[in-house]
Design an enzyme around this catalytic site. Structure first.
Site, PDB file in Angstrom:
ATOM      1  N   ILE A   1       0.862  -1.168   0.000  1.00 38.85           N
ATOM      2  CA  ILE A   1       0.000   0.000   0.000  1.00 38.85           C
ATOM      3  C   ILE A   1       0.902   1.223   0.000  1.00 38.85           C
ATOM      4  O   ILE A   1       2.061   1.157   0.390  1.00 38.85           O
ATOM      5  CB  ILE A   1      -0.984   0.020   1.198  1.00 38.85           C
ATOM      6  CG1 ILE A   1      -0.248  -0.103   2.536  1.00 38.85           C
ATOM      7  CG2 ILE A   1      -2.027  -1.060   1.065  1.00 38.85           C
ATOM      8  CD1 ILE A   1      -1.179  -0.047   3.749  1.00 38.85           C
ATOM      9  N   ASP A   2       0.376   2.341  -0.468  1.00 39.14           N
ATOM     10  CA  ASP A   2       1.186   3.537  -0.626  1.00 39.14           C
ATOM     11  C   ASP A   2       1.691   4.071   0.707  1.00 39.14           C
ATOM     12  O   ASP A   2       1.100   3.808   1.763  1.00 39.14           O
ATOM     13  CB  ASP A   2       0.384   4.636  -1.332  1.00 39.14           C
ATOM     14  CG  ASP A   2      -0.025   4.247  -2.742  1.00 39.14           C
ATOM     15  OD1 ASP A   2       0.704   3.463  -3.373  1.00 39.14           O
ATOM     16  OD2 ASP A   2      -1.075   4.732  -3.208  1.00 39.14           O
ATOM     17  N   LYS A   3       2.738   4.859   0.641  1.00 42.16           N
ATOM     18  CA  LYS A   3       3.359   5.446   1.835  1.00 42.16           C
ATOM     19  C   LYS A   3       2.329   6.125   2.746  1.00 42.16           C
ATOM     20  O   LYS A   3       2.310   5.905   3.954  1.00 42.16           O
ATOM     21  CB  LYS A   3       4.425   6.465   1.405  1.00 42.16           C
ATOM     22  CG  LYS A   3       5.006   7.287   2.542  1.00 42.16           C
ATOM     23  CD  LYS A   3       5.866   8.423   1.998  1.00 42.16           C
ATOM     24  CE  LYS A   3       6.271   9.373   3.115  1.00 42.16           C
ATOM     25  NZ  LYS A   3       6.956  10.573   2.604  1.00 42.16           N
TER      26      LYS A   3
ATOM     27  N   ARG B   1      -7.209   5.637  -5.777  1.00 43.62           N
ATOM     28  CA  ARG B   1      -6.920   7.056  -6.012  1.00 43.62           C
ATOM     29  C   ARG B   1      -7.250   7.453  -7.456  1.00 43.62           C
ATOM     30  O   ARG B   1      -7.843   8.512  -7.699  1.00 43.62           O
ATOM     31  CB  ARG B   1      -5.454   7.342  -5.685  1.00 43.62           C
ATOM     32  CG  ARG B   1      -5.098   7.057  -4.224  1.00 43.62           C
ATOM     33  CD  ARG B   1      -3.589   6.986  -3.990  1.00 43.62           C
ATOM     34  NE  ARG B   1      -2.929   8.260  -4.220  1.00 43.62           N
ATOM     35  CZ  ARG B   1      -1.613   8.410  -4.200  1.00 43.62           C
ATOM     36  NH1 ARG B   1      -0.821   7.375  -3.966  1.00 43.62           N
ATOM     37  NH2 ARG B   1      -1.085   9.594  -4.412  1.00 43.62           N
TER      38      ARG B   1
END
Length: 303
Positions: free
Chosen positions: A137-139, A237
């Site tokens: 998963i993204d930062k 997103r």
């Protein structure tokens, strides 16, 4: 060496070049960009500039991204939030702001650094930089991740992702009021042909399906639950932007006029899978992080 051309947009006029370029790359830090500028890897309209250069719209920035240096991943004690662990698999709740694995600009402080200090047995399928990492998963996205402790577990968990049998539910705050209670976004996602550090809806992309349910309307925002059928990079997103409801705080896909949240308001709250050894279905839930609940409470009061 990778070469990237980037044309400054109208709304980016006056922005510092080091800040702008750091926002283009998914894992580029501002200090790293400043070093590239010093080393002559970045030019504007064919000329060298300093890190405090104020961009003008239609400036052509050329970025020569150096080849990444080999990284030695060092174990780091960091008090991970472990939700489940046995001899095959580990489930961890990643905080917002933490990168999953080392990359240029983020050699330390990543989830992998913490996992290596916590657990000596991790699968080696993804190599030395991503031991045990089955999915990411993204930062700035918080939430649950499954980690494989051996190669057999890794292969079986990855196969479940391929077969679309893993349960993945995310909670997101988006711009605008979504009028309908449920929806499905079925739109292929691939690399943006113009901005190569971003993803986009494109005919040449891979199949991507997101199901969403409206949980609460907090005008001018909406709290939604998103269920992933596929797992493309930046899927939620990109998909929510596509239907005109980008995530609050998203620096890459959202509007510039947004709430101050240090990145997108997105939490991987539910994760379910069949245990790689026993076949038993296991599901885990992680509550919304404090910053998320505080933001919702503030919006409810205003609403």
């Amino acid at each position: 060496m990778e070469k990237i051309d980037y044309q400054v947009k109208e709304e980016e006029n006056g922005e510092r070049i080091d800040k702008l370029i750091a926002s283009i790359g998914e894992n580029w830090s501002r200090s790293q960009v400043q070093q590239w500028i010093k080393d002559g890897n970045i030019s504007v309209n064919g000329e060298s500039v300093k890190a405090n250069y104020k961009c003008s719209s239609k400036d052509l920035i050329v970025i020569e991204v150096p080849e990444p240096e080999p990284l030695n991943v060092e174990p780091e004690e960091m008090g991970l939030d472990i939700y489940y662990e046995d001899e095959d698999v580990l489930v961890v709740n990643k905080p917002k702001g933490m990168v999953v694995h080392p990359a240029p600009g983020h050699p330390t402080g990543t989830l992998v650094n913490g996992l290596m200090a916590y657990c000596k047995d991790l699968s080696g399928i993804n190599g030395v930089l991503r031991p045990g990492i089955v999915h990411r998963i993204d930062k700035d996205t918080s939430g649950l991740l499954m980690v494989a402790k051996n190669d057999n577990a890794h292969e079986k968990l990855v196969q479940q992702l391929v077969d679309k049998t893993v349960t993945r539910k995310y909670f997101a705050l988006v711009h605008g009021v979504i009028p309908h209670d449920h929806g499905t976004i079925d739109a292929p996602i691939g690399r943006d042909p113009i901005e190569r550090q971003s993803m986009a809806i494109t005919d040449k992309g891979k199949s991507a399906v997101t199901h969403f349910t409206v949980l609460e309307r907090l005008e001018p925002y909406t709290l939604v639950e998103c269920v992933l059928e596929t797992g493309r990079t930046h899927q939620i997103r990109v998909h929510m932007k596509y239907i005109g409801h980008p995530l609050v705080g998203d620096p890459k896909y959202g509007p510039r006029n947004t709430l101050s949240t240090d990145g997108q308001v997105l939490h991987a709250g539910v994760l379910g899978f069949k245990h790689p050894r026993t076949g038993e279905y296991k599901e885990f839930s992680a509550p919304l992080p404090d910053y998320f609940t505080q933001l919702l409470n503030k919006l409810r009061q205003n609403h």
